[in-house]
Enzyme design. Structure first.
Site, PDB file in Angstrom:
ATOM      1  N   HIS A  55      25.515  52.557  51.891  1.00  0.00           N
ATOM      2  CA  HIS A  55      24.679  54.153  51.348  1.00  0.00           C
ATOM      3  C   HIS A  55      23.926  54.440  51.682  1.00  0.00           C
ATOM      4  O   HIS A  55      22.818  54.980  51.925  1.00  0.00           O
ATOM      5  CB  HIS A  55      24.126  53.450  49.955  1.00  0.00           C
ATOM      6  CG  HIS A  55      23.325  54.224  49.148  1.00  0.00           C
ATOM      7  ND1 HIS A  55      24.203  55.034  47.976  1.00  0.00           N
ATOM      8  CD2 HIS A  55      22.036  54.391  48.606  1.00  0.00           C
ATOM      9  CE1 HIS A  55      23.276  56.079  46.876  1.00  0.00           C
ATOM     10  NE2 HIS A  55      22.045  55.881  47.727  1.00  0.00           N
ATOM     11  N   ASP A 112      23.955  54.778  42.926  1.00  0.00           N
ATOM     12  CA  ASP A 112      23.165  54.613  42.799  1.00  0.00           C
ATOM     13  C   ASP A 112      21.931  55.526  41.710  1.00  0.00           C
ATOM     14  O   ASP A 112      20.605  55.161  41.497  1.00  0.00           O
ATOM     15  CB  ASP A 112      22.212  55.466  44.435  1.00  0.00           C
ATOM     16  CG  ASP A 112      20.141  54.149  44.279  1.00  0.00           C
ATOM     17  OD1 ASP A 112      20.426  53.509  43.549  1.00  0.00           O
ATOM     18  OD2 ASP A 112      20.306  55.169  45.589  1.00  0.00           O
ATOM     19  N   ASP A 156      21.884  57.658  51.641  1.00  0.00           N
ATOM     20  CA  ASP A 156      20.432  58.990  51.103  1.00  0.00           C
ATOM     21  C   ASP A 156      20.464  59.867  51.947  1.00  0.00           C
ATOM     22  O   ASP A 156      19.951  60.003  53.020  1.00  0.00           O
ATOM     23  CB  ASP A 156      19.702  58.260  50.112  1.00  0.00           C
ATOM     24  CG  ASP A 156      19.755  57.510  49.439  1.00  0.00           C
ATOM     25  OD1 ASP A 156      20.388  57.605  48.437  1.00  0.00           O
ATOM     26  OD2 ASP A 156      18.852  56.171  49.651  1.00  0.00           O
ATOM     27  N   HIS A 198      20.539  62.236  44.621  1.00  0.00           N
ATOM     28  CA  HIS A 198      19.216  61.776  43.741  1.00  0.00           C
ATOM     29  C   HIS A 198      18.822  61.652  44.196  1.00  0.00           C
ATOM     30  O   HIS A 198      18.238  60.341  43.313  1.00  0.00           O
ATOM     31  CB  HIS A 198      20.305  60.321  42.626  1.00  0.00           C
ATOM     32  CG  HIS A 198      20.581  59.204  44.157  1.00  0.00           C
ATOM     33  ND1 HIS A 198      22.279  58.864  45.025  1.00  0.00           N
ATOM     34  CD2 HIS A 198      19.796  59.067  44.679  1.00  0.00           C
ATOM     35  CE1 HIS A 198      22.188  58.431  45.747  1.00  0.00           C
ATOM     36  NE2 HIS A 198      20.973  57.996  45.584  1.00  0.00           N
TER      37      HIS A 198
HETATM   38 ZN    ZN Z   1      20.338  56.369  46.766  1.00  0.00          ZN
END
Ligand code: ZN
Ligand code: NAG
Ligand code: NAG
Ligand code: NAG
Length: 975
Positions: free
Chosen positions: A43, A172, A45, A423
């Site tokens: 994941h 997420d 970001d 996000h």
């Molecule tokens: Zn995230």
């Protein structure tokens, strides 16, 4: 008419094959066993604790010592490719195109060939495939569509059909919007995987084996158009406990050597079998999914894969040795989904959304709906500006970024906007230096689009220049100063589709002694003076106005219309023919609102309050210490300004909170321009400031909020539609995201508040409605960002934020249409730009320069909006949308299907060929196919898409249709 039987036969032969396309490379499963699909994933970001560049570890943009400070996305992608080549059964799923595309550009041709082969064989699979995994609470649907288009078209360009993601992967985001499901369905996804849902919701689903179902994303679109199969993952997106083998984890590796003191193979296998059996109890088929990865995992992919190799071998060996019925395999989200689809079950249907999100009692992730309000506003106006830039490019085609001024283009802003949808970006949940970097990226994106701002090479100015006059937008000599100007043209560019009255306050650009002619009036305030301007621009076009100084006279002592009237009388009222607002003379607060057209009078009180934050509050979490909000002040210092063009009540509540309530002639809404901050520290953990409207409406615990600026959802206080709520936070647990509007109604009268950015909102008692406008916190929540939400601002005292609420009162029947149209205008407001004048006024009869332009030859129907018009990949990308929902217009026919012709619609080009695509423009409409799921509701028959005729396009309520058009330019006739 009867379909000939040979055609039916052909359909049967062709359709199942077509449906299976993209799933052919899926691994073999064991139909008579429990199959555990291991999904190796990371994941990444796109900015959070570190900036995008810092996470990528890009030597080109970072200096030592930040360069190559773990975690680095380049390490992840390099090492995953190596590990996949090491063992053919291994699979991996990658998600964020902001990172992948950057990595791809830096690879050598040989690496690219290898990666293409891995993708083709299904060993490297893309899920989601947007530029980022966007936030769902604080994003506008137009920006979501844009960012998904950017990522998915990159994949299409790079890998063709092999790279097409089949599933959405929103593991997420902190709560999930219904509009997101609808958009994903229209992009052609077969399903979505979610990580975070409310803990009570999740528990209820586990018990009921309802972790997977069909989510109906729209109440307007014909099922299954907006239906999306939805799977809630068992463990957010982490591996089961004890089975995490990344260098960022602490679990011991699998040791098979019996002689080793660290031998643990037996216990690892036993633990795994337990976990699998447990999980299977919550799901309906003989397939379950486990996410083997987490934040920035796989920097040293061998660590993970070697342990997974062993786990798979050891667990499957138990089938022979112990008669185990559990089969474990490397898989992907799409291959797991494909097995669920083949199970041919009938699934329950979800109609609401997944807001708000709480991961445990008292821990509601509803603060981020409002966190970083200035960044949220910057993101929203950047969306607006990107559309202007896109449309000017589209109207002029290749000319816009070619020629003597043509260096820039809209691409940098498009990428920056896509990044902002992440996000932790527009959500306001990143660290401060990362938020600063997001703002920097937006600013850098504005440059090449700017009209007369950045100088040569800006798209908008060269586009406009071409359509009007080469001297429209001369390069501004930065050394020249505005006081010396005799006149200057003001250009408005409006890209909406109907003429618009434009009141603009532009203090920056004017000096107080400029008096004006034509449509301009100086409104006299204390400081600074402002230019008030009422103009209009044609659909998808612009108007040019000029300002000329006629007398050198101080307006403060000048004509009578400039005199502010200090409130002396006992009534404090602003009014026009449609609207009347009455203020309490003692407190200075709004006390009554009247819609004169409908003869509606509503007692209403509006004021600012604040919640005292608690230890648990933070960028994500809203956790007020007490349920009651405290007033910023019980009364305000007030004064009244009335001029021919505006009436204003200025309210000052405290040193850090003030407001101007404004009414223009002819306007049906009241504008509340609030200014809040810097929020002072004083005592406690911080303040969360709200604007609250209290009325006498009987609302029975209900209120309404938009979903990503599009469809409306009903909210009920202390209630969830799909489970029995145990409410642990009566304030924070009733907050919902508001992207464009919130309203309350008693069935007859509706009070709507439109916002200019995303905010959290609620109705905590009947007749009341509130929006959180700003928050500043000295506490830190436990959600990982690890930094106080202080927003120090330039002088370190805290950020001052200004924004607008538009307040409307109407009958409930009439409100839907009028309020939606106004909300759309808020999102796509006119852009006003300034340029040097000099010489004769532009209105001078001898001046032949074009002062008006429209990109449309005729107006579009009121129900239809041009969502996208942009030039790219040698074609024109057009999106047309029906902006009303089924039944929304109960008085007129706005909610009916709408026909329009695209032929000869645009003035600068003629469409020569038109192709319809899915929503993200990456698949031809007629060749895209989605898996069919059986919802356990009455089957609705899907109306087949009619064949494409550019002369007659039909839009159903809430439908968005996406087209790629080839065009022939006819600029000559226009210039
Ligand atoms: Zn995230
Ligand atoms: C799926 O189930 C339905 C009934 O529930 C049945 O009619 C249909 O034949 C099944 N399809 C397949 C491919 O098994
Ligand atoms: C506008 O674009 C056309 C087409 O490329 C070009 O021929 C013309 O010179 C341009 N006009 C101006 C004023 O730049
Ligand atoms: C509601 O949740 C709280 C906090 O977890 C708990 O103490 C309480 O027992 C719950 N009430 C019910 C009725 O389940």
């Amino acid at each position: 008419p009867q379909i000939p039987s040979f055609l039916l036969l052909l359909l049967l032969l062709v359709v199942p094959e077509a449906r299976a396309s993209g799933y052919k490379t899926c691994p073999k499963v064991k139909p008579d066993m429990l199959n555990v699909h291991l999904v190796a994933h990371t994941h990444n970001d796109v900015g959070w604790l570190k900036t995008v560049d810092q996470y990528f570890c890009d030597a080109a943009t970072l200096k030592a010592p930040t360069w190559k400070t773990s975690p680095c996305v380049v390490n992840i992608l390099d090492s995953v490719v190596q590990a996949l080549l090491g063992e053919p059964t291994r699979r991996f799923v990658y998600v964020e195109m902001a990172f992948f595309s950057r990595w791809w550009r830096q690879q050598r041709e040989t690496t690219r060939e290898v990666v293409k082969e891995l993708v083709k064989q299904g060993r490297l699979e893309f899920a989601n495939g947007g530029w980022v995994m966007n936030d769902e609470a604080t994003t506008h649907y137009g920006a979501i569509v844009d960012q998904m288009t950017l990522g998915l078209c990159f994949l299409e360009d790079t890998f063709g059909k092999d790279g097409l993601p089949h599933v959405a992967w929103h593991i997420d985001p902190f709560g999930h919007s219904r509009e997101q499901a609808s958009l994903f369905a229209q992009m052609g996804f077969d399903g979505i995987f979610l990580g975070r849902i409310d803990y009570q919701d999740k528990y209820t689903r586990e018990v009921a084996q309802e972790m997977e179902q069909v989510w109906r994303g729209s109440t307007s679109l014909q099922p299954p158009t907006a239906d999306l199969f939805t799977s809630v993952l068992p463990n957010n997106y982490d591996p089961p406990s004890g089975l995490c083998w990344d260098i960022r984890c602490h679990d011991p590796p699998v040791v098979e050597d019996l002689g080793s003191p660290n031998y643990n193979a037996d216990s690892v296998v036993a633990h795994f079998l337990n976990v699998a059996a447990d999980q299977a109890g919550h799901y309906r088929t003989n397939h379950i999914i486990m996410t083997m990865g987490s934040d920035f995992h796989y920097e040293q992919a061998q660590n993970w894969f070697e342990n997974l190799d062993k786990l798979i071998r050891l667990v499957n060996a138990q089938q022979q040795t112990k008669g185990s019925r559990i089969h474990v395999l490397y898989s992907t989200p799409a291959c797991y989904l494909w097995e669920l689809n083949k199970a041919n079950l009938s699934w329950s249907v979800k109609q609401d959304d997944f807001f708000p999100y709480a991961d445990r009692p008292h821990n509601f992730w509803t603060g981020y709906f409002s966190s970083r309000p200035a960044l949220k506003r910057y993101e929203r106006i950047s969306y607006n500006f990107l559309q202007v830039c896109n449309q000017l490019e589209a109207l002029t085609g290749p000319v816009a970024n070619a020629g003597p001024y043509g260096l820039g283009d809209s691409a940098p802003l498009r990428e920056a906007m896509a990044v902002l949808q992440h996000h932790d970006a527009v959500s306001g949940t990143s660290r401060q230096h990362v938020a600063d970097d997001y703002a920097r990226q937006l600013a850098a994106g504005w440059g090449p689009c700017e009209v007369c701002g950045a100088g040569p090479g800006d798209v908008a100015s060269s586009a406009v220049r071409n359509m009007s006059h080469p001297r429209l937008c001369p390069i501004i000599n930065l050394s020249s100063k505005y006081p010396h100007l005799k006149s200057f043209p003001i250009m408005t560019v409006f890209h909406g589709l109907d003429p618009f009255l434009l009141p603009t306050l532009a203090s920056v650009f004017l000096l107080p002694w400029h008096q004006v002619v034509d449509h301009l009036v100086l409104s006299s305030r204390e400081h600074p003076p402002e230019l008030l301007f009422t103009g209009s621009a044609p659909a998808l076009g612009f108007s040019i106005y000029s300002v000329t100084q006629v007398h050198k006279q101080n307006p403060q002592t000048g004509s009578s219309w400039l005199n502010p009237q200090k409130s002396q009388s006992s009534v404090l009222v602003i009014e026009n023919e449609h609207t009347r607002a009455v203020f309490d003379t003692h407190t200075g607060l709004l006390k009554e609102l009247e819609n004169r057209d409908k003869k509606l009078v509503l007692p209403i009180r509006q004021a600012f309050f604040w919640y005292n934050a608690s230890k648990g509050s933070g960028a994500y979490i809203f956790a007020p210490e007490k349920l009651d909000a405290l007033p910023v002040s019980l009364s305000s210092e007030t004064h009244l300004v009335k001029t021919a063009l505006v009436q204003e009540v200025h309210q000052k509540f405290s040193a850090w909170c003030s407001q101007v309530v404004r009414l223009y002639p002819g306007q049906r809404h009241l504008e509340l321009e609030w200014t809040v901050g810097p929020i002072p520290p004083e005592i406690g953990f911080g303040k969360e400031v709200i604007s609250r409207f209290d009325t006498t409406l009987e609302t029975h615990g209900r209120f309404y909020t938009d979903s990503n600026g599009r469809e409306i959802l009903e909210r009920r206080r202390d209630y969830r539609p799909t489970w029995n709520l145990n409410q642990t936070e009566p304030v924070a647990g009733n907050y919902y995201p508001v992207n464009s509007r919130i309203y309350i109604t008693d069935g007859n009268i509706q009070l709507t508040v439109l916002t200019d950015r995303s905010q959290g909102g609620s109705s905590l008692s009947d007749g009341s409605l509130e929006l959180m406008v700003h928050r500043r916190l000295w506490s830190v929540d436990g959600c990982g960002v690890g930094e106080q939400l202080l927003e120090p601002g330039k002088d370190l005292k805290g950020l001052q934020v200004r924004g607008r609420h538009l307040v409307l009162l109407d009958t409930t029947q009439a409100a839907a249409v009028g309020h939606r149209l106004l909300a759309e205008k808020e999102v796509l407001a006119p852009q006003v730009v300034f340029a040097h004048g000099g010489g004769a006024p532009w209105t001078h009869p001898g001046n032949r320069r074009r002062t008006q332009f429209s990109g449309l030859r005729r107006e579009l129907p009121l129900a239809v909006r041009l969502l996208t018009a942009r030039w790219g990949r040698r074609t024109l990308l057009l999106r047309l949308e029906h902006q009303f929902a089924v039944g929304e217009d109960s008085e007129g026919n706005m909610s009916s299907p709408c026909d329009l012709g695209l032929e000869n619609l645009f003035s600068t080009f003629t469409i020569t060929h038109l192709k319809e695509t899915t929503l993200a423009a990456n698949q031809p409409w007629d060749r895209a196919s989605r898996l069919q799921w059986t919802p356990n509701t009455d089957p609705d028959l899907h109306t087949p898409a009619s064949s494409l005729d550019s002369a007659a396009i039909t839009l159903q309520p809430m439908e968005i249709r996406t087209f790629l058009a080839s065009v022939r330019w006819n600029l000559r006739g226009v210039v």
